[in-house]
Motif scaffolding. Structure first.
Motif, PDB file in Angstrom:
ATOM      1  N   GLY A 124      -3.774  45.499   3.923  1.00 25.59           N
ATOM      2  CA  GLY A 124      -3.504  46.466   2.871  1.00 25.59           C
ATOM      3  C   GLY A 124      -2.334  47.403   3.127  1.00 25.59           C
ATOM      4  N   ARG A 171       2.533  40.811   2.268  1.00 25.59           N
ATOM      5  CA  ARG A 171       3.571  40.651   1.237  1.00 25.59           C
ATOM      6  C   ARG A 171       4.950  40.459   1.880  1.00 25.59           C
ATOM      7  N   ARG A 202      -1.816  38.075  -6.693  1.00 25.22           N
ATOM      8  CA  ARG A 202      -1.099  39.350  -6.852  1.00 25.22           C
ATOM      9  C   ARG A 202       0.395  39.157  -6.618  1.00 25.22           C
TER      10      ARG A 202
HETATM   11  C1  COA Z   1      -4.202  37.591   3.303  1.00 21.12           C
HETATM   12  C2  COA Z   1      -3.572  38.715   4.154  1.00 21.12           C
HETATM   13  C3  COA Z   1      -2.502  38.130   5.064  1.00 21.12           C
HETATM   14  C4  COA Z   1      -2.943  39.740   3.199  1.00 21.12           C
HETATM   15  O1  COA Z   1      -2.190  40.643   4.000  1.00 21.12           O
HETATM   16  P1  COA Z   1      -2.129  42.205   3.686  1.00 21.12           P
HETATM   17  O2  COA Z   1      -1.103  42.773   4.580  1.00 21.12           O
HETATM   18  O3  COA Z   1      -3.486  42.785   3.734  1.00 21.12           O
HETATM   19  O4  COA Z   1      -1.616  42.217   2.165  1.00 21.12           O
HETATM   20  P2  COA Z   1      -0.626  43.297   1.504  1.00 21.12           P
HETATM   21  O5  COA Z   1      -1.010  44.656   1.990  1.00 21.12           O
HETATM   22  O6  COA Z   1       0.784  42.887   1.718  1.00 21.12           O
HETATM   23  O7  COA Z   1      -1.029  43.154  -0.022  1.00 21.12           O
HETATM   24  C5  COA Z   1      -0.110  42.695  -1.012  1.00 21.12           C
HETATM   25  C6  COA Z   1      -0.778  42.851  -2.362  1.00 21.12           C
HETATM   26  O8  COA Z   1      -1.936  42.009  -2.420  1.00 21.12           O
HETATM   27  C7  COA Z   1      -3.091  42.786  -2.716  1.00 21.12           C
HETATM   28  N1  COA Z   1      -4.209  42.282  -1.931  1.00 21.12           N
HETATM   29  C8  COA Z   1      -4.229  42.061  -0.611  1.00 21.12           C
HETATM   30  N2  COA Z   1      -5.437  41.618  -0.237  1.00 21.12           N
HETATM   31  C9  COA Z   1      -6.173  41.572  -1.371  1.00 21.12           C
HETATM   32  C10 COA Z   1      -7.526  41.204  -1.645  1.00 21.12           C
HETATM   33  N3  COA Z   1      -8.363  40.798  -0.674  1.00 21.12           N
HETATM   34  N4  COA Z   1      -7.966  41.287  -2.933  1.00 21.12           N
HETATM   35  C11 COA Z   1      -7.146  41.700  -3.922  1.00 21.12           C
HETATM   36  N5  COA Z   1      -5.849  42.057  -3.709  1.00 21.12           N
HETATM   37  C12 COA Z   1      -5.383  41.993  -2.449  1.00 21.12           C
HETATM   38  C13 COA Z   1      -2.763  44.188  -2.277  1.00 21.12           C
HETATM   39  O9  COA Z   1      -3.528  45.144  -2.986  1.00 21.12           O
HETATM   40  C14 COA Z   1      -1.289  44.282  -2.583  1.00 21.12           C
HETATM   41  O10 COA Z   1      -1.090  44.577  -3.929  1.00 21.12           O
HETATM   42  P3  COA Z   1       0.037  45.675  -4.365  1.00 21.12           P
HETATM   43  O11 COA Z   1       1.307  45.261  -3.662  1.00 21.12           O
HETATM   44  O12 COA Z   1       0.092  45.577  -5.820  1.00 21.12           O
HETATM   45  O13 COA Z   1      -0.473  46.984  -3.851  1.00 21.12           O
HETATM   46  C15 COA Z   1      -4.650  39.441   5.001  1.00 21.12           C
HETATM   47  O14 COA Z   1      -5.695  39.850   4.160  1.00 21.12           O
HETATM   48  C16 COA Z   1      -5.225  38.603   6.116  1.00 21.12           C
HETATM   49  O15 COA Z   1      -4.721  38.592   7.237  1.00 21.12           O
HETATM   50  N6  COA Z   1      -6.323  37.856   5.806  1.00 21.12           N
HETATM   51  C17 COA Z   1      -6.989  37.011   6.822  1.00 21.12           C
HETATM   52  C18 COA Z   1      -6.263  35.732   7.030  1.00 21.12           C
HETATM   53  C19 COA Z   1      -6.138  34.898   5.759  1.00 21.12           C
HETATM   54  O16 COA Z   1      -7.095  34.702   5.032  1.00 21.12           O
HETATM   55  N7  COA Z   1      -4.910  34.407   5.525  1.00 21.12           N
HETATM   56  C20 COA Z   1      -4.600  33.587   4.372  1.00 21.12           C
HETATM   57  C21 COA Z   1      -4.951  32.167   4.612  1.00 21.12           C
HETATM   58  S1  COA Z   1      -4.654  31.155   3.165  1.00 21.12           S
END
Ligand code: COA
Length: 148
Positions: free
Chosen positions: A80, A85, A119
């Motif tokens: 978050g 992103r 998103r």
């Molecule tokens: C998926 C992941 C990499 C996202 O990284 P993050 O740094 O938390 O995401 P960001 O902060 O860049 O978010 C970008 C946008 O997506 C949205 N977003 C992120 N996670 C979200 C969620 N679980 N549900 C809804 N929206 C979400 C954010 O609100 C943000 O929106 P905005 O820019 O309009 O404010 C992270 O949650 C993670 O490491 N997950 C575990 C590993 C995983 O599942 N990887 C993907 C495998 S396919």
């Protein structure tokens, strides 16, 4: 934050992050995946780091097969905060030099990742992914009922 290629000294930290983020499975050896991604010019692993500091904030594996680009092992240490992103944007920039389209697989049940990609403007593709083991890998246990 800054984003650059993974350094050799960061391999263990990247793999630890992948485990912590729930991205690893017993039938995929992440170190072998990492070594293969770094072995040639068509793939790499990018990392996010704090400005002026060390310590991984996140990772993404990126590569292309000549037709499409692929993204794997996207993970953020702290969620978050824009790391995911920024890593996807860097992956897209890397890929755009080679291919016009990027795609990725989200495991069933990973609704957080699906919402994140939606998103960012990604759309669910109307295709199914088919797979088959074509080579035993001595670094991996045999596949169970699920591949990945
Ligand atoms: C998926 C992941 C990499 C996202 O990284 P993050 O740094 O938390 O995401 P960001 O902060 O860049 O978010 C970008 C946008 O997506 C949205 N977003 C992120 N996670 C979200 C969620 N679980 N549900 C809804 N929206 C979400 C954010 O609100 C943000 O929106 P905005 O820019 O309009 O404010 C992270 O949650 C993670 O490491 N997950 C575990 C590993 C995983 O599942 N990887 C993907 C495998 S396919």
């Amino acid at each position: 934050m800054r984003i650059r290629d993974l350094a050799p000294a960061e391999h263990d930290a990247a793999i630890a992050l992948w485990h912590a983020a729930g991205l690893t499975r017993p039938w995929n050896d992440p170190r072998s995946d990492l070594d293969r991604a770094l072995a040639g010019p068509s793939s790499t692993v990018l990392v996010a780091l704090p400005d002026g500091g060390a310590g991984l904030l996140g990772t993404v594996m990126v590569g292309h097969d000549g037709h499409r680009g692929w993204v794997y092992y996207l993970a953020a240490v702290e969620r978050g905060r824009g790391v995911g992103r920024a890593l996807v944007a860097a992956a897209e920039t890397w890929l755009a030099a080679h291919v016009p389209k990027v795609q990725l697989m989200v495991r069933a049940g990973n609704e957080g990742a699906a919402a994140f990609y939606a998103r960012l403007g990604y759309e669910r593709s109307e295709v199914t992914v088919w797979q088959r083991v074509i080579r035993d890998d001595p670094t991996c246990p045999p596949p169970t009922t699920l591949l990945g």
